[in-house]
Design an enzyme around this catalytic site. Structure first.
Site, PDB file in Angstrom:
ATOM      1  N   LYS A  77      -5.353  -3.119  -4.977  1.00 41.96           N
ATOM      2  CA  LYS A  77      -5.754  -3.764  -3.714  1.00 41.96           C
ATOM      3  C   LYS A  77      -7.002  -3.124  -3.120  1.00 41.96           C
ATOM      4  O   LYS A  77      -7.793  -3.798  -2.473  1.00 41.96           O
ATOM      5  CB  LYS A  77      -4.615  -3.689  -2.690  1.00 41.96           C
ATOM      6  CG  LYS A  77      -3.386  -4.486  -3.098  1.00 41.96           C
ATOM      7  CD  LYS A  77      -2.289  -4.386  -2.066  1.00 41.96           C
ATOM      8  CE  LYS A  77      -1.691  -3.006  -1.936  1.00 41.96           C
ATOM      9  NZ  LYS A  77      -0.993  -2.510  -3.142  1.00 41.96           N
ATOM     10  N   GLY A  84      -2.247   4.719  -1.979  1.00 42.11           N
ATOM     11  CA  GLY A  84      -3.399   5.344  -2.636  1.00 42.11           C
ATOM     12  C   GLY A  84      -4.336   4.229  -3.067  1.00 42.11           C
ATOM     13  O   GLY A  84      -4.140   3.633  -4.109  1.00 42.11           O
ATOM     14  N   HIS A  85      -5.295   3.905  -2.224  1.00 35.63           N
ATOM     15  CA  HIS A  85      -6.210   2.798  -2.524  1.00 35.63           C
ATOM     16  C   HIS A  85      -7.526   3.361  -3.066  1.00 35.63           C
ATOM     17  O   HIS A  85      -8.220   4.087  -2.378  1.00 35.63           O
ATOM     18  CB  HIS A  85      -6.457   1.953  -1.270  1.00 35.63           C
ATOM     19  CG  HIS A  85      -5.214   1.242  -0.805  1.00 35.63           C
ATOM     20  ND1 HIS A  85      -5.088   0.637   0.409  1.00 35.63           N
ATOM     21  CD2 HIS A  85      -4.024   1.039  -1.435  1.00 35.63           C
ATOM     22  CE1 HIS A  85      -3.887   0.094   0.510  1.00 35.63           C
ATOM     23  NE2 HIS A  85      -3.219   0.336  -0.585  1.00 35.63           N
ATOM     24  N   ASP A 114       0.207  -0.533  -6.220  1.00 38.05           N
ATOM     25  CA  ASP A 114      -0.744  -0.051  -7.234  1.00 38.05           C
ATOM     26  C   ASP A 114      -1.385  -1.192  -8.014  1.00 38.05           C
ATOM     27  O   ASP A 114      -1.788  -1.012  -9.161  1.00 38.05           O
ATOM     28  CB  ASP A 114      -0.065   0.923  -8.224  1.00 38.05           C
ATOM     29  CG  ASP A 114       0.632   2.061  -7.520  1.00 38.05           C
ATOM     30  OD1 ASP A 114       0.051   2.575  -6.551  1.00 38.05           O
ATOM     31  OD2 ASP A 114       1.756   2.419  -7.920  1.00 38.05           O
TER      32      ASP A 114
HETATM   33  P1  IMP Z   1       8.117   5.994   0.370  1.00 36.79           P
HETATM   34  O1  IMP Z   1       7.207   4.874   0.763  1.00 36.79           O
HETATM   35  O2  IMP Z   1       7.417   7.307   0.223  1.00 36.79           O
HETATM   36  O3  IMP Z   1       9.312   6.080   1.264  1.00 36.79           O
HETATM   37  O4  IMP Z   1       8.701   5.668  -1.111  1.00 36.79           O
HETATM   38  C1  IMP Z   1       9.590   4.585  -1.350  1.00 36.79           C
HETATM   39  C2  IMP Z   1       9.284   3.942  -2.682  1.00 36.79           C
HETATM   40  O5  IMP Z   1       8.037   3.255  -2.608  1.00 36.79           O
HETATM   41  C3  IMP Z   1       9.149   4.924  -3.862  1.00 36.79           C
HETATM   42  O6  IMP Z   1       9.623   4.307  -5.021  1.00 36.79           O
HETATM   43  C4  IMP Z   1       7.640   5.126  -3.972  1.00 36.79           C
HETATM   44  O7  IMP Z   1       7.261   5.508  -5.261  1.00 36.79           O
HETATM   45  C5  IMP Z   1       7.155   3.729  -3.627  1.00 36.79           C
HETATM   46  N1  IMP Z   1       5.790   3.712  -3.071  1.00 36.79           N
HETATM   47  C6  IMP Z   1       5.408   4.086  -1.849  1.00 36.79           C
HETATM   48  N2  IMP Z   1       4.083   3.919  -1.678  1.00 36.79           N
HETATM   49  C7  IMP Z   1       3.632   3.397  -2.826  1.00 36.79           C
HETATM   50  C8  IMP Z   1       2.343   2.962  -3.257  1.00 36.79           C
HETATM   51  O8  IMP Z   1       1.353   2.997  -2.535  1.00 36.79           O
HETATM   52  N3  IMP Z   1       2.273   2.479  -4.524  1.00 36.79           N
HETATM   53  C9  IMP Z   1       3.366   2.381  -5.321  1.00 36.79           C
HETATM   54  N4  IMP Z   1       4.580   2.773  -4.968  1.00 36.79           N
HETATM   55  C10 IMP Z   1       4.720   3.268  -3.718  1.00 36.79           C
END
Ligand code: IMP
Length: 433
Positions: free
Chosen positions: A17, A41-42, A14
């Site tokens: 990027k 989420g870009h 976040d």
């Molecule tokens: P997962 O990628 O859904 O398995 O989540 C694993 C961890 O990475 C969790 O703490 C999510 O909140 C975090 N996470 C996954 N994708 C993002 C992102 O794009 N931005 C910030 N945190 C992320």
């Protein structure tokens, strides 16, 4: 100018990027995503329009850029179809500009079900995942039982592979969580959407190496951030892929010596979404104020993000791990209101100063942070486009961060729009070397 550059998140994702990749994409022919999936989420704001990209490479928003999804990405075909539709509805012509690796793994509905059940079973130690099925899909990839995009080429083969896969998966989830059987009702839906995927399947490695041989420029787009990297992040509170720069090689099939720059993107403060240690985390009103000013709510899940001060040891760890050439600092304007700005400059554990970043999440949790306090500027910086226009104290803040990390800052973002950007050193070329 750099021919093959990687954009990585320096913190826990976040960092902004999306905007940075969009700005840099002007100088590149191809933008390739190398890991993660629709957990990202870009956000890109272009000509007053806001696009939130989850799976598609950010380069897709710029006409004429080729956008590639690498083998390191995990794809939910239905989420992909929705995202493509959304973009086309907004007037972005996707067409054959989007190409997809024939080696990327597929997220199946049972991966999401499995993730939700596994998180629920964890009770205390929840990871706080995005529930997109990311982790279980990478588990099956490493377990050598996953389904890949190339399996969609032949409907009969796909059905057979799904049947075999479900037979094993159903036994496993029933035994572990008592979940009910997945009857494969989604297989027909996946085959219907495969019409969007199959004509776009390519060997991404061959495509990128040929493009580089032909003198084209390639930007590798990382998702999440270095501290969420499966190997180097705050394990187990990480995502399941290689978010750091090294992932660009394995996630696309381009050799390490072809990459010539890594650009790190960091907020002027720190945020984290989901569980896990966060040494410079703030609580109460100070955190709320930054969250509100920064709109710190997850682009994918809408969850409020945890907020904290800039963390120098963390950024230094990330700079070394990724061998950052330059830094991009985003959301500087969010700190405009502060009279004083604490910055974490050192860690102590059990009374001893630490040099690096602890491997163990429980140690990270126990760290004591040493802070220094810099004076705030209390003047608006929103939308500024020239370094000289920045208040002196804002310039000093950036200079301090850069000196502490040992990496030059080449770009500062002062708002979501493309033009709300300060290129330090006269032009965008400085950023990409
Ligand atoms: P997962 O990628 O859904 O398995 O989540 C694993 C961890 O990475 C969790 O703490 C999510 O909140 C975090 N996470 C996954 N994708 C993002 C992102 O794009 N931005 C910030 N945190 C992320």
């Amino acid at each position: 100018m750099s021919k093959a550059a990687v954009v990585v998140g320096v913190q826990w994702g976040d960092e902004g990027k999306g905007k940075v990749v969009d700005a840099l994409a002007e100088h590149f022919d191809v933008v390739a995503r190398y890991q993660g999936g629709a957990n990202a989420g870009h956000t890109v704001v272009a000509e007053g329009r806001k696009y939130i990209l989850q799976l598609l490479p950010t380069g897709i928003v710029r006409p004429d850029r080729q956008a590639l999804i690498g083998n390191g990405v995990v794809i939910d075909p239905e989420a992909l179809a929705r995202e493509v539709q959304c973009l086309e509805d907004a007037g972005v012509q996707v067409g054959q500009r989007l190409l997809i690796s024939d080696r990327a793994h597929l997220i199946l509905p049972c991966h999401r079900t499995y993730e939700v059940a596994a998180e629920a079973a964890r009770a205390e130690g929840k990871l706080g995942t995005t529930s997109k099925g990311i982790g279980p899909t990478y588990e099956d990839k490493a377990g050598r039982r996953g389904l890949r995009t190339s399996d969609l080429r032949d409907a009969a083969v796909f059905r057979e592979k799904c049947r075999e896969f479900l037979e094993e998966k159903n036994r496993l989830t029933a035994a572990l969580f008592g979940s009910k059987n997945d009857d494969g009702a989604w297989i027909d839906r996946y085959l219907a959407v495969s019409q969007l995927i199959v004509p776009r399947l390519i060997n991404v490695s061959a495509f990128l190496n040929d493009a580089l041989d032909a003198g084209q420029r390639v930007l590798f787009e990382g998702a999440q951030g270095t501290l969420l990297d499966l190997d180097h992040g705050t394990y187990p509170f990480v995502t399941s892929s290689s978010a750091a720069a090294g992932g660009a090689c394995t996630g696309t099939g381009v050799g390490p010596t072809r990459l010539d720059a890594v650009i790190g993107v960091s907020k002027a403060y720190t945020t984290r979404v989901g569980s896990g240690p966060f040494p410079t985390e703030l609580f109460g009103e100070e955190a709320d104020k930054i969250r509100e000013r920064g709109g710190e709510y997850g682009a994918v899940t809408g969850r409020p993000r945890r907020c904290g001060w800039f963390d120098v040891p963390l950024a230094r760890y990330s700079a070394r791990l990724n061998h950052l050439r330059t830094l991009v600092i985003t959301k500087l304007d969010i700190l405009d209101h502060l009279a004083e700005i604490p910055v974490g400059i050192g860690y102590e554990l059990d009374g001893r100063c630490l040099d690096g970043f602890p491997a163990d999440a429980t140690d990270v949790e126990r760290l004591t942070v040493r802070y220094t306090t810099l004076p705030g500027w209390q003047e608006p910086t929103f939308g500024l486009q020239e370094h000289d226009q920045l208040p002196r104290r804002a310039q000093d803040y950036l200079k301090f961060i850069s000196a502490e990390i040992g990496v030059p800052i080449a770009m500062v973002s002062t708002g979501p729009e493309r033009q709300q950007t300060i290129w330090i050193g006269s032009s965008s070329h400085r950023v990409i070397g």
